[in-house]
Scaffold this motif. Structure first.
Motif, PDB file in Angstrom:
ATOM      1  N   ALA A   2      -2.155  -2.033   4.885  1.00  0.00           N
ATOM      2  CA  ALA A   2      -2.306  -2.707   3.595  1.00  0.00           C
ATOM      3  C   ALA A   2      -0.958  -2.833   2.913  1.00  0.00           C
ATOM      4  N   ASP A   3      -0.817  -3.870   2.152  1.00  0.00           N
ATOM      5  CA  ASP A   3       0.393  -4.081   1.359  1.00  0.00           C
ATOM      6  C   ASP A   3       0.237  -3.283   0.074  1.00  0.00           C
ATOM      7  N   ALA A   4       0.591  -2.002   0.118  1.00  0.00           N
ATOM      8  CA  ALA A   4       0.348  -1.100  -1.013  1.00  0.00           C
ATOM      9  C   ALA A   4       1.523  -1.105  -1.974  1.00  0.00           C
ATOM     10  N   GLU A   5       1.209  -1.150  -3.241  1.00  0.00           N
ATOM     11  CA  GLU A   5       2.216  -1.033  -4.302  1.00  0.00           C
ATOM     12  C   GLU A   5       1.928   0.257  -5.041  1.00  0.00           C
ATOM     13  N   ALA A   6       2.965   0.990  -5.400  1.00  0.00           N
ATOM     14  CA  ALA A   6       2.761   2.265  -6.095  1.00  0.00           C
ATOM     15  C   ALA A   6       3.441   2.236  -7.456  1.00  0.00           C
ATOM     16  N   ALA A   7       2.800   2.852  -8.420  1.00  0.00           N
ATOM     17  CA  ALA A   7       3.365   3.023  -9.761  1.00  0.00           C
ATOM     18  C   ALA A   7       3.089   4.444 -10.202  1.00  0.00           C
ATOM     19  N   ALA A   8       4.065   5.093 -10.796  1.00  0.00           N
ATOM     20  CA  ALA A   8       3.916   6.498 -11.189  1.00  0.00           C
ATOM     21  C   ALA A   8       2.991   6.631 -12.386  1.00  0.00           C
ATOM     22  N   LEU A   9       2.136   7.614 -12.352  1.00  0.00           N
ATOM     23  CA  LEU A   9       1.256   7.973 -13.458  1.00  0.00           C
ATOM     24  C   LEU A   9       1.569   9.406 -13.843  1.00  0.00           C
ATOM     25  N   GLN A  23      -2.163  -7.832  -4.476  1.00  0.00           N
ATOM     26  CA  GLN A  23      -2.342  -8.312  -5.842  1.00  0.00           C
ATOM     27  C   GLN A  23      -2.271  -9.828  -5.870  1.00  0.00           C
ATOM     28  N   TYR A  24      -2.832 -10.408  -6.917  1.00  0.00           N
ATOM     29  CA  TYR A  24      -2.750 -11.837  -7.144  1.00  0.00           C
ATOM     30  C   TYR A  24      -1.749 -12.081  -8.262  1.00  0.00           C
ATOM     31  N   TRP A  41      -5.640  -5.723 -13.029  1.00  0.00           N
ATOM     32  CA  TRP A  41      -5.233  -5.850 -11.639  1.00  0.00           C
ATOM     33  C   TRP A  41      -6.181  -6.846 -11.017  1.00  0.00           C
ATOM     34  N   ARG A  42      -5.649  -7.799 -10.272  1.00  0.00           N
ATOM     35  CA  ARG A  42      -6.469  -8.723  -9.497  1.00  0.00           C
ATOM     36  C   ARG A  42      -6.098  -8.582  -8.036  1.00  0.00           C
ATOM     37  N   ALA A  43      -7.106  -8.549  -7.208  1.00  0.00           N
ATOM     38  CA  ALA A  43      -6.897  -8.428  -5.770  1.00  0.00           C
ATOM     39  C   ALA A  43      -6.227  -9.683  -5.219  1.00  0.00           C
ATOM     40  N   GLN A  44      -5.724  -9.569  -4.031  1.00  0.00           N
ATOM     41  CA  GLN A  44      -5.035 -10.657  -3.353  1.00  0.00           C
ATOM     42  C   GLN A  44      -5.984 -11.737  -2.854  1.00  0.00           C
ATOM     43  N   CYS A  45      -7.267 -11.477  -2.894  1.00  0.00           N
ATOM     44  CA  CYS A  45      -8.253 -12.428  -2.375  1.00  0.00           C
ATOM     45  C   CYS A  45      -9.246 -12.818  -3.475  1.00  0.00           C
ATOM     46  N   PHE A  46      -9.841 -13.973  -3.332  1.00  0.00           N
ATOM     47  CA  PHE A  46     -10.894 -14.431  -4.227  1.00  0.00           C
ATOM     48  C   PHE A  46     -12.181 -14.393  -3.424  1.00  0.00           C
ATOM     49  N   ALA A  47     -13.247 -13.874  -3.999  1.00  0.00           N
ATOM     50  CA  ALA A  47     -14.502 -13.677  -3.258  1.00  0.00           C
ATOM     51  C   ALA A  47     -14.220 -12.862  -1.991  1.00  0.00           C
ATOM     52  N   CYS A  48     -13.616 -11.708  -2.190  1.00  0.00           N
ATOM     53  CA  CYS A  48     -13.191 -10.836  -1.092  1.00  0.00           C
ATOM     54  C   CYS A  48     -14.381 -10.354  -0.263  1.00  0.00           C
TER      55      CYS A  48
END
Length: 82
Positions: A2-9, A23-24, A41-48
């Motif tokens: 997966a094309d994972a993106e990370a952000a610190a929390l 992401q879209y 956040w929106r997924a990379q796909c529509f009607a996934c």
């Protein structure tokens, strides 16, 4: 993979990352945890397809998670019940 993106929390002293299948546009996974109900956040796909789009959290060590709140808003075709 997966094309994972990370952000610190912030989880006390432990760093937590938010990851997603993609992401879209500018709707990155970090928007899911920015504390604002008008960002998204929106997924990379529509009607996934099932399990095609996902968002999750990871930590280097075990972390107690006591609450997760999910807001779904908008048009029905963007929402899921699964």
């Amino acid at each position: 993979g997966a094309d994972a993106e990370a952000a610190a929390l912030d989880a006390g002293n432990e760093p937590i990352a938010i990851e997603a299948s993609g992401q879209y546009g500018a709707s990155s996974p970090s928007k899911a945890t920015d504390g604002q109900t008008w960002t998204e956040w929106r997924a990379q796909c529509f009607a996934c397809e099932p399990l095609e789009a996902w968002i999750g959290f990871s930590a280097a060590e075990a972390v107690d998670v006591r609450c997760v709140q999910l807001w779904q808003w908008g048009e029905n075709e963007y929402m899921t019940d699964q």
